[in-house]
Scaffold this active site. Structure first.
Site, PDB file in Angstrom:
ATOM      1  N   MET A 160       0.817  -1.210   0.000  1.00  0.00           N
ATOM      2  CA  MET A 160       0.000   0.000   0.000  1.00  0.00           C
ATOM      3  C   MET A 160       0.852   1.262   0.000  1.00  0.00           C
ATOM      4  O   MET A 160       0.741   2.118   0.884  1.00  0.00           O
ATOM      5  CB  MET A 160      -0.960  -0.029   1.192  1.00  0.00           C
ATOM      6  CG  MET A 160      -1.841  -1.271   1.222  1.00  0.00           C
ATOM      7  SD  MET A 160      -2.761  -1.558  -0.311  1.00  0.00           S
ATOM      8  CE  MET A 160      -4.185  -0.535   0.020  1.00  0.00           C
ATOM      9  N   HIS A 198      -4.942  -4.931  -8.405  1.00  0.00           N
ATOM     10  CA  HIS A 198      -5.776  -3.859  -7.858  1.00  0.00           C
ATOM     11  C   HIS A 198      -7.229  -4.355  -7.806  1.00  0.00           C
ATOM     12  O   HIS A 198      -7.738  -4.899  -8.790  1.00  0.00           O
ATOM     13  CB  HIS A 198      -5.675  -2.610  -8.737  1.00  0.00           C
ATOM     14  CG  HIS A 198      -6.451  -1.465  -8.172  1.00  0.00           C
ATOM     15  ND1 HIS A 198      -6.000  -0.731  -7.093  1.00  0.00           N
ATOM     16  CD2 HIS A 198      -7.664  -0.971  -8.492  1.00  0.00           C
ATOM     17  CE1 HIS A 198      -6.904   0.185  -6.787  1.00  0.00           C
ATOM     18  NE2 HIS A 198      -7.920   0.060  -7.623  1.00  0.00           N
TER      19      HIS A 198
END
Ligand code: GAR
Length: 220
Positions: free
Chosen positions: A91, A110
């Site tokens: 992240m 994603h």
């Protein structure tokens, strides 16, 4: 020679586990050479250690800016000479020099049907937008956040009763855990490549990402 794969995580590591299993059973002609996490408490680290995979924690808190963090990250990764760097729930936004250094061998997963919903909170945003379809995408990473050329994208129908949690769970189990090992198998085999800013798949440029119907039997 099997592909040396570095996996970058920040959290639970379910994608990491799916990749590790696919390497272990030979579906991906590769081996995980290192798992790097920017968070010391990431559960995926424990899994990697149990599997005897080398791990490194590189906390972003120890670096004054993104540039210095990414330089340190490159130094760690390059000690393992990775053929592929797989972002698996990592992240962090990466700097252009990092992305350029690994161009063509840097993949991300994603949890949305890119180009819809780049960034965070994708499941909640899909529900708020009233999307009837949602899913996940594996793409080559470029300087554009969540914007690089997509290799494979899996879709599912959003149910009226879906919550953010049920949707996240279904996207993970029905899509992410299948498409990431498959994409890595293709990359390791040379079936897929980044070519002139587009995805080349078995000799032809894709004008749209492959779908779940392209999954080989072993990945379904
Ligand atoms: C996955 O859903 C992945 O697609 C997402 O984080 C989760 C990590 O789960 N990645 C992003 O949102 C990247 N922008 P995991 O650690 O259990 O694989």
């Amino acid at each position: 020679m099997s592909a040396a794969i570095a996996v970058l995580i920040s959290g639970r590591g379910r994608n990491l586990q799916a990749i590790a299993r696919a390497c272990a059973d030979g579906r991906v002609d590769g081996r995980i050479v290192v798992v790097v996490s920017n968070r010391v408490e990431a559960d995926g680290l424990r899994y990697a250690r149990q599997q005897g995979i080398e791990t490194t924690v590189l906390s972003h808190r120890d670096y004054p800016d993104r540039e210095s963090y990414d330089r340190a990250l490159m130094a760690v990764l390059d000690r393992h000479a990775p053929d592929v760097v797989a972002l698996a729930g990592f992240m962090r936004i990466l700097t252009p020099p990092f992305v350029a250094h690994y161009r063509g061998r840097l993949l991300n997963i994603h949890p949305s049907l890119l180009p819809r919903h780049p960034g965070l909170d994708t499941h909640r945003r899909a529900l708020v937008a009233g999307d009837v379809e949602h899913g996940a995408t594996v793409h080559f990473v470029t300087e554009q956040l969540d914007g690089g050329p997509a290799i494979i994208q899996g879709k599912l129908n959003v149910h009226a009763q879906d919550t953010e949690a049920t949707l996240a769970e279904r996207v993970m189990n029905e899509i992410e855990l299948k498409i990431y090992p498959q994409a890595l198998a293709w990359l390791a085999r040379g079936d897929v490549a980044l070519d002139d800013g587009a995805v080349r798949f078995r000799g032809r440029h894709l004008d749209a990402p492959l779908g779940l119907d392209a999954l080989e039997a072993a990945f379904r």
